[in-house]
Design a protein around this motif. Sequence first.
Motif: not given
Length: 426
Positions: A73-86, A117-120, A165-171, A222-226
């Motif tokens: 079994x292998x995992x795929x479909x994921x790319x770096x995540x950028x520009x997330x707003x808290x 981060x947290x699970x919505x 997934x949810x970005x928290x205020x401290x992300x 996962x990079x957030x704007x903060x």
Amino acid sequence: MQPFGIGKSLAIEGLISWKTPSVARVPTEVLPMPMPPHNRRASRAAVAVLGAAGLIALVAAPAAFGDEAAPELVIGGLEPIDGVKPGSSFDLPVTVANKGTGAAEKVWVSYSVTRGLDFAEVPSNCRAQQVPSYDEMPERWIAVCAFDQVMEPGVVYTPEKPLRVRALARALNDELRVRVGDVDPGADENGTAPVAGTAPAVKLVEGPAGGEGSARFVDVPVISVNTADYQVTGAELKGRVGETVTMKVKFTNAGPAWVLTKEGERLVKVMITPPAGTSVVKPHGFCEVEGDAYACGTSQRSVNEGGQETYTFQLKIDKRVADAKGSVALSTEARPFDPNKANDKADITLDVAGGGTSGSTGSPTTGSDGSTGGSSTGDDGTTTNGGTLAETGSSTLPIAGVAAAVLVTGAGTLLIVRGRRAQSLS
């Protein structure tokens, strides 16, 4: 730091019990007669042939195990995540593929996110737990989802509803890891008790061909704007020449974001320069000499919002220097998340009562117990066994007065002795 992981309880898979193949017994009636001594070489050759045949059988035997169908079994479909707003949320478009030759009877997909981060929401076929920081790994949330369905070889699957997934205020700079396996990874023993989700259960559905990964786990930044405000606090010191004083300066992350320094990147350093006229009796444990200053580190590679480090030094006041100042300052590497540079440096002031010197302006000799120059420093930063009399409220007598007192006392003693001698003679 070691690569961020889901937990200590990853299963060790693929272990096979190897058995030595049995060798058939030769009937006693066909065993050769004992050979004469001069033909021992032929006997040794026969034994070698039999040994080689046994070895060939031993090597060939495991091939049957290798031919057995097994899932991969292998995992795929994921790319770096950028520009997330808290405060915002995003989906994880995960794909799961079986590149093996056999079907997987059951599948577990594990999601791990760092503390920004947290699970919505967590489906009911998943269990979640919070894991505090340990072994230099940052605090994180883990969700393990079980899919009780067969996964056929050569087919790409995806959850019918992606995990959100949810970005928290401290992300700020967070990490995400997704892992797949056909064995339950179990819970992290350092975390809270796992709790089942309350959202509707999801299942794996067949997805379009292509996009499958090549590894059992994938790490995604996962990079957030903060922003985060690193700042330092200085100190105001007072004392007399010869005293040892305690200096405490602070480094603080005023937030709002926490900061996770990635592996290989430089951690922030706090540069501490003591005031002129002092020498360091005992530095803080996280600090070491670097030029004319002390470079002090942090206890973890991550700094939580509101988190701080206090650096405690024991300084001996060697002499009075007018307007003596030291400093505490952040190191100068780039910190794009910290635009406020006004609080990156602070003064350490020293007010010395009286004047003169302690007899030494250089660095004192330090013993194994932290004592210096015949005096020792207590845990509260004061000097004992050789400290100044001013600490007890006493004052030092002038040398001339002491000498005069000694002479007067000596003269009186001499007169008394002479008087007693005269009485004894009369």
